[in-house]
Design an enzyme around this catalytic site. Structure first.
Site, PDB file in Angstrom:
ATOM      1  N   GLU A 105       0.835  -1.213   0.000  1.00  0.00           N
ATOM      2  CA  GLU A 105       0.000   0.000   0.000  1.00  0.00           C
ATOM      3  C   GLU A 105       0.865   1.258   0.000  1.00  0.00           C
ATOM      4  OE1 GLU A 105      -2.235  -1.561   3.414  1.00  0.00           O
ATOM      5  OE2 GLU A 105      -4.053  -1.131   2.267  1.00  0.00           O
ATOM      6  N   GLU A 125      -3.860  -9.440   3.973  1.00  0.00           N
ATOM      7  CA  GLU A 125      -4.591  -9.101   5.198  1.00  0.00           C
ATOM      8  C   GLU A 125      -5.731 -10.070   5.500  1.00  0.00           C
ATOM      9  OE1 GLU A 125      -3.430  -6.985   2.992  1.00  0.00           O
ATOM     10  OE2 GLU A 125      -2.734  -5.142   3.949  1.00  0.00           O
TER      11      GLU A 125
HETATM   12  N1  3HC Z   1       4.388  -7.555  11.490  1.00  0.00           N
HETATM   13  C1  3HC Z   1       5.141  -7.978  12.519  1.00  0.00           C
HETATM   14  N2  3HC Z   1       5.978  -9.018  12.456  1.00  0.00           N
HETATM   15  C2  3HC Z   1       6.072  -9.648  11.272  1.00  0.00           C
HETATM   16  C3  3HC Z   1       5.320  -9.268  10.148  1.00  0.00           C
HETATM   17  C4  3HC Z   1       4.457  -8.166  10.279  1.00  0.00           C
HETATM   18  N3  3HC Z   1       3.716  -7.716   9.267  1.00  0.00           N
HETATM   19  N4  3HC Z   1       5.621 -10.103   9.135  1.00  0.00           N
HETATM   20  C5  3HC Z   1       6.542 -10.965   9.592  1.00  0.00           C
HETATM   21  N5  3HC Z   1       6.816 -10.693  10.886  1.00  0.00           N
HETATM   22  C6  3HC Z   1       7.801 -11.357  11.737  1.00  0.00           C
HETATM   23  C7  3HC Z   1       7.430 -12.794  12.061  1.00  0.00           C
HETATM   24  O1  3HC Z   1       6.580 -12.859  13.183  1.00  0.00           O
HETATM   25  C8  3HC Z   1       8.777 -13.395  12.322  1.00  0.00           C
HETATM   26  O2  3HC Z   1       9.174 -12.991  13.610  1.00  0.00           O
HETATM   27  P1  3HC Z   1      10.138 -13.914  14.485  1.00  0.00           P
HETATM   28  O3  3HC Z   1      11.396 -14.066  13.702  1.00  0.00           O
HETATM   29  O4  3HC Z   1      10.268 -13.175  15.757  1.00  0.00           O
HETATM   30  O5  3HC Z   1       9.401 -15.217  14.619  1.00  0.00           O
HETATM   31  C9  3HC Z   1       9.685 -12.673  11.335  1.00  0.00           C
HETATM   32  O6  3HC Z   1       8.977 -11.494  10.975  1.00  0.00           O
HETATM   33  C10 3HC Z   1       9.992 -13.456  10.095  1.00  0.00           C
HETATM   34  O7  3HC Z   1       8.781 -13.954   9.559  1.00  0.00           O
HETATM   35  P2  3HC Z   1       8.721 -15.371   8.850  1.00  0.00           P
HETATM   36  O8  3HC Z   1       9.319 -16.397   9.732  1.00  0.00           O
HETATM   37  O9  3HC Z   1       7.329 -15.555   8.396  1.00  0.00           O
HETATM   38  O10 3HC Z   1       9.726 -15.131   7.631  1.00  0.00           O
HETATM   39  P3  3HC Z   1       9.568 -15.547   6.115  1.00  0.00           P
HETATM   40  O11 3HC Z   1      10.774 -15.013   5.453  1.00  0.00           O
HETATM   41  O12 3HC Z   1       9.235 -16.982   6.005  1.00  0.00           O
HETATM   42  O13 3HC Z   1       8.299 -14.745   5.556  1.00  0.00           O
HETATM   43  C11 3HC Z   1       6.863 -12.862   5.194  1.00  0.00           C
HETATM   44  C12 3HC Z   1       8.293 -13.341   5.509  1.00  0.00           C
HETATM   45  C13 3HC Z   1       6.462 -13.331   3.800  1.00  0.00           C
HETATM   46  C14 3HC Z   1       6.848 -11.344   5.255  1.00  0.00           C
HETATM   47  C15 3HC Z   1       5.895 -13.472   6.222  1.00  0.00           C
HETATM   48  O14 3HC Z   1       6.397 -13.208   7.511  1.00  0.00           O
HETATM   49  C16 3HC Z   1       4.500 -12.938   6.159  1.00  0.00           C
HETATM   50  O15 3HC Z   1       3.695 -13.414   5.390  1.00  0.00           O
HETATM   51  N6  3HC Z   1       4.203 -11.953   7.013  1.00  0.00           N
HETATM   52  C17 3HC Z   1       2.875 -11.397   7.137  1.00  0.00           C
HETATM   53  C18 3HC Z   1       2.628 -10.393   6.073  1.00  0.00           C
HETATM   54  C19 3HC Z   1       1.293  -9.744   6.306  1.00  0.00           C
HETATM   55  O16 3HC Z   1       0.318 -10.364   6.639  1.00  0.00           O
HETATM   56  N7  3HC Z   1       1.265  -8.433   6.077  1.00  0.00           N
HETATM   57  C20 3HC Z   1       0.069  -7.688   6.266  1.00  0.00           C
HETATM   58  C21 3HC Z   1       0.087  -7.068   7.604  1.00  0.00           C
HETATM   59  S1  3HC Z   1      -1.421  -6.276   7.988  1.00  0.00           S
HETATM   60  C22 3HC Z   1      -1.322  -4.812   7.166  1.00  0.00           C
HETATM   61  O17 3HC Z   1      -0.386  -4.525   6.502  1.00  0.00           O
HETATM   62  C23 3HC Z   1      -2.467  -3.909   7.408  1.00  0.00           C
HETATM   63  C24 3HC Z   1      -2.504  -2.788   6.456  1.00  0.00           C
HETATM   64  O18 3HC Z   1      -3.315  -3.085   5.381  1.00  0.00           O
HETATM   65  C25 3HC Z   1      -3.011  -1.543   7.104  1.00  0.00           C
END
Ligand code: 3HC
Length: 694
Positions: A105, A125
């Site tokens: 975004e 999301e």
């Molecule tokens: N916020 C906080 N922590 C996050 C995060 C996020 N958005 N995304 C990943 N992390 C953290 C994980 O909890 C993990 O923490 P840890 O090492 O302490 O366990 C660390 O980052 C690494 O994550 P992964 O083990 O999952 O690492 P990968 O490399 O396998 O994957 C990723 C990376 C593809 C970014 C995956 O973590 C992921 O899918 N994350 C979620 C992404 C997501 O859902 N984003 C949307 C957030 S909501 C949003 O943006 C709202 C907006 O619209 C207003």
């Protein structure tokens, strides 16, 4: 500092630097706005590049801030995007690796976007029970078209950047170094007069937007059912299509704020962090060296062993598959091939891939062939004497440093380890059937299991795409120990007045994939029977309904015998209520002198789920599981517990432990109440007003 600012060649480079994934927490947001301001005030700067340090452009909003004051503390992501979009100097987003959620975004708020190939682009999301809340539902359809955007938003699935090349999302695909490319591009656009393009100003073009949205709505209704987020995603997209950008944006915000408060979103976030937390073991630091696993040995080519072997060849690891008899070995290999070919028919695999995977499989009848294996997993008959023979043999042939794993689901892993001269190399790897499909892997830590063995197995689990949860040694480990209490309650309720179909219906309505009786008919009622027979010997004081034994005595083992708790037509899997079994149940109550009563669906759900909770709490009290979220991960990934309820322990927290404890005491005072004395942890947490997961 979560954001770095530097000027390169007359271009301000704002680098998000908030490891691990450049989440857009408060300090990162603040840093971006400050960077934009600084660039505005610097006459030597003609344009701005925003990029991410390390392994991501940005993984999106910082999920840990949700429902905390920081989430809404200014600058919010909306304010950040407004500052970027409103910048008089053009802003170029330089995207690599991951641009997800708020990260995408933010990029959509920039005037231009340059992407490296291979970047994962997503608005995930919905997987957290929310919808994109910083303009994603409005800007993405304008950038990539309505259909692609709607699919991405409703599924949350990532798309590779190169697949989106040619859309308005990317102005350029970087060919060499991303930053060099983005800076060169920024210099070019910085030399042009403004105003610079904004995604919000473009229109959503579609020949029949209304018809497509209706079509999407119908498809989502059948899949998402009552789960609110996917519906809201469509509503928000539609609001933008019909009413324009600003009104669409306001509606999106409203939906976001409502969804983030829902129990479904709480549950999905709990599962997201629970999955990652499961991989962390308190006394095994992430720096623990791991052993190299280049070849795997699997003992037993039955359904379990075959499924286990498939996991490893799928991950590209060669497997030596051992059986004792040639025909059993051939049957096992043929079944593996058949399973792969079924995937070809479904279009999930190519024939070349099948051959590649089959070539990684080395069937053998000779234990000596296991000498090269770095990890040997035994999946033989569940009987301690049989395990003893196998482990003594493995101990003779395995090379030093090889990890010796047992797939036992109930037996004492410490006893198994003691059959070898190297108990520190022995660990449990409890796969769930079908082992090539089910995500759960219980990793059983014996008294003597070495830390590097555990660390290695957790890493291997990741490689074969399992959710690994560590369990201490006890009968049934985490999952089966708890399910036994659940099944006990289900059987007691038959004695008291319910029938199998009512119990299954009630818990399936709660969201379980399958009720206890349909599940038992599928797995085979004889499995539980064998366990109960052992219990009657080992724990004669344990109070059990005998109705399931009666069923087995009548030869009704389930689907495989054409009848169990239900009737089955030949070749069909539909569970049909059985008059014979229902009569048997009623007669059994009579024999017991029990006057049957109507049992409400609420009572069914409470007794089934809270029995899991109480046993789960005992498992925590005993240190068999180290955290409540581990238990939830076991139930979400291995037992069909509804994902949007977050697992039994989070569900208990949602109900409130005060209420849970009261219900337990109520059931403890009734007939069949012996399992209901609340576990110490339930009582303690309830009295402190706390929960398992808070
Ligand atoms: N916020 C906080 N922590 C996050 C995060 C996020 N958005 N995304 C990943 N992390 C953290 C994980 O909890 C993990 O923490 P840890 O090492 O302490 O366990 C660390 O980052 C690494 O994550 P992964 O083990 O999952 O690492 P990968 O490399 O396998 O994957 C990723 C990376 C593809 C970014 C995956 O973590 C992921 O899918 N994350 C979620 C992404 C997501 O859902 N984003 C949307 C957030 S909501 C949003 O943006 C709202 C907006 O619209 C207003």
């Amino acid at each position: 500092m979560a954001v770095d600012y530097a000027v390169r060649d007359g271009i301000a480079v704002i680098t998000l630097d908030n490891p691990p994934v450049n989440g857009l927490g408060h300090s990162t947001r603040l840093g971006i706005v400050e960077g934009i301001e600084r660039a505005r005030g610097d006459a030597s700067v003609s344009a701005v590049v925003i990029t991410g340090a390390g392994r991501a452009f940005s993984g999106g909003a910082d999920i840990t801030e949700f429902n905390t004051p920081k989430a809404t503390q200014e600058p919010t992501l909306h304010t950040v995007i407004k500052a970027v979009e409103g910048s008089a100097k053009p802003v170029v987003a330089a995207i690599h690796s991951v641009a997800m959620g708020g990260g995408l975004e933010l990029a959509l708020g920039a005037h231009f976007r340059v992407a490296a190939p291979g970047a994962q682009i997503a608005l995930p999301e919905v997987k957290l029970g929310i919808l994109p809340g910083a303009g994603g539902t409005q800007r993405l359809p304008r950038a990539v078209g309505l259909e692609t955007a709607l699919n991405m938003i409703v599924s949350g699935a990532p798309v590779l950047s190169e697949k989106l090349a040619g859309t308005a999302l990317f102005d350029r695909m970087a060919e060499g170094d991303l930053l060099d490319d983005a800076v060169a591009f920024a210099k070019q656009v910085g030399a042009q007069d403004g105003p610079h393009p904004k995604v919000r100003d473009s229109t959503i073009k579609h020949p029949n937007a209304e018809g497509f949205i209706q079509f999407a709505r119908n498809s989502v209704a059948t899949i998402a059912k009552d789960f609110p987020a996917p519906h809201k995603c469509i509503d928000a997209i539609e609001a933008g299509v019909k009413n324009g950008f600003e009104r669409g944006l306001a509606f999106e915000r409203e939906c976001f704020l409502a969804l983030v408060q829902t129990p479904e979103s709480r549950a999905l976030r709990h599962a997201f962090f629970g999955e990652r937390a499961a991989g962390k073991i308190a006394d095994v630091p992430s720096s623990t060296p791991v052993r190299t696993i280049a070849r795997v040995g699997v003992i037993g080519a039955g359904m379990m062993g075959g499924g286990i072997a498939m996991n490893f060849v799928n991950a590209g690891l060669p497997v030596t598959l051992l059986e004792t008899k040639q025909d059993a070995l051939e049957r096992g290999v043929a079944t593996i091939r058949k399973n792969f070919e079924a995937q070809v028919k479904k279009g999930k695999l190519t024939t070349e891939k099948v051959e590649e995977r089959m070539a990684l499989l080395k069937p053998t009848l000779a234990y000596d062939d296991l000498a090269e294996a770095d990890l040997i997993i035994e999946a033989v008959f569940e009987e301690l004497g049989v395990k003893e023979q196998v482990f003594r043999k493995i101990d003779e042939v395995a090379k030093p440093g090889a990890i010796l794993a047992s797939n036992t689901s109930t037996l004492d892993l410490n006893a198994i380890a003691a059959f070898t001269k190297r108990p520190e190399d022995v660990v449990g790897m409890h796969f769930f059937s079908p082992a090539n499909v089910m995500k759960l892997l219980e990793v059983v830590r014996g008294e003597k299991t070495a830390k590097d063995v555990l660390a290695t197995v957790m890493q291997v689990a990741k490689k074969i795409k399992k959710t690994a949860v560590v369990s201490g040694v006890c009968d049934g480990f985490i999952g089966n120990r708890m399910i036994e209490q659940y099944v006990r309650q289900a059987l007691f309720m038959l004695d008291e007045g319910a029938l199998p179909a009512q119990i299954d219906r009630a818990i399936e309505k709660f969201g379980f994939a399958m009720g206890p009786f349909r599940m038992s008919d599928l797995a085979g009622n004889d499995i539980g029977w064998a366990i109960r027979k052992r219990r009657y010997q080992e724990q004669p004081e344990l109070h059990y309904s005998r109705i399931a034994d009666r069923l087995c005595e009548a030869g009704r083992f389930g689907q495989k015998t054409g009848g169990g708790w239900y009737d089955y037509k030949a070749g069909e899997r539909n569970a049909l209520p059985s008059k014979l079994v229902d009569d048997m149940i009623v007669a059994h109550s009579k024999e017991l002198g029990v006057e049957r009563r109507k049992i409400s669906d609420d009572e069914i759900v409470e007794r089934l789920v809270f029995s899991l909770v109480n046993e789960g709490a005992k498992i925590l009290d005993e240190g068999i599981a180290s955290k409540a979220s581990d238990i939830d991960m076991v139930y979400l990934t291995g037992y069909g517990f509804p994902l949007y309820r977050g697992g039994p322990m989070l569900y208990a927290d949602t109900v409130g432990l005060y209420n849970v404890e009261r219900a337990m005491r109520k059931y403890a005072a009734r007939p069949n109440g012996d399992a209901w004395a609340p576990a110490r942890r339930v009582t303690e947490l309830a009295s402190q007003g706390k929960g398992f997961t808070s």
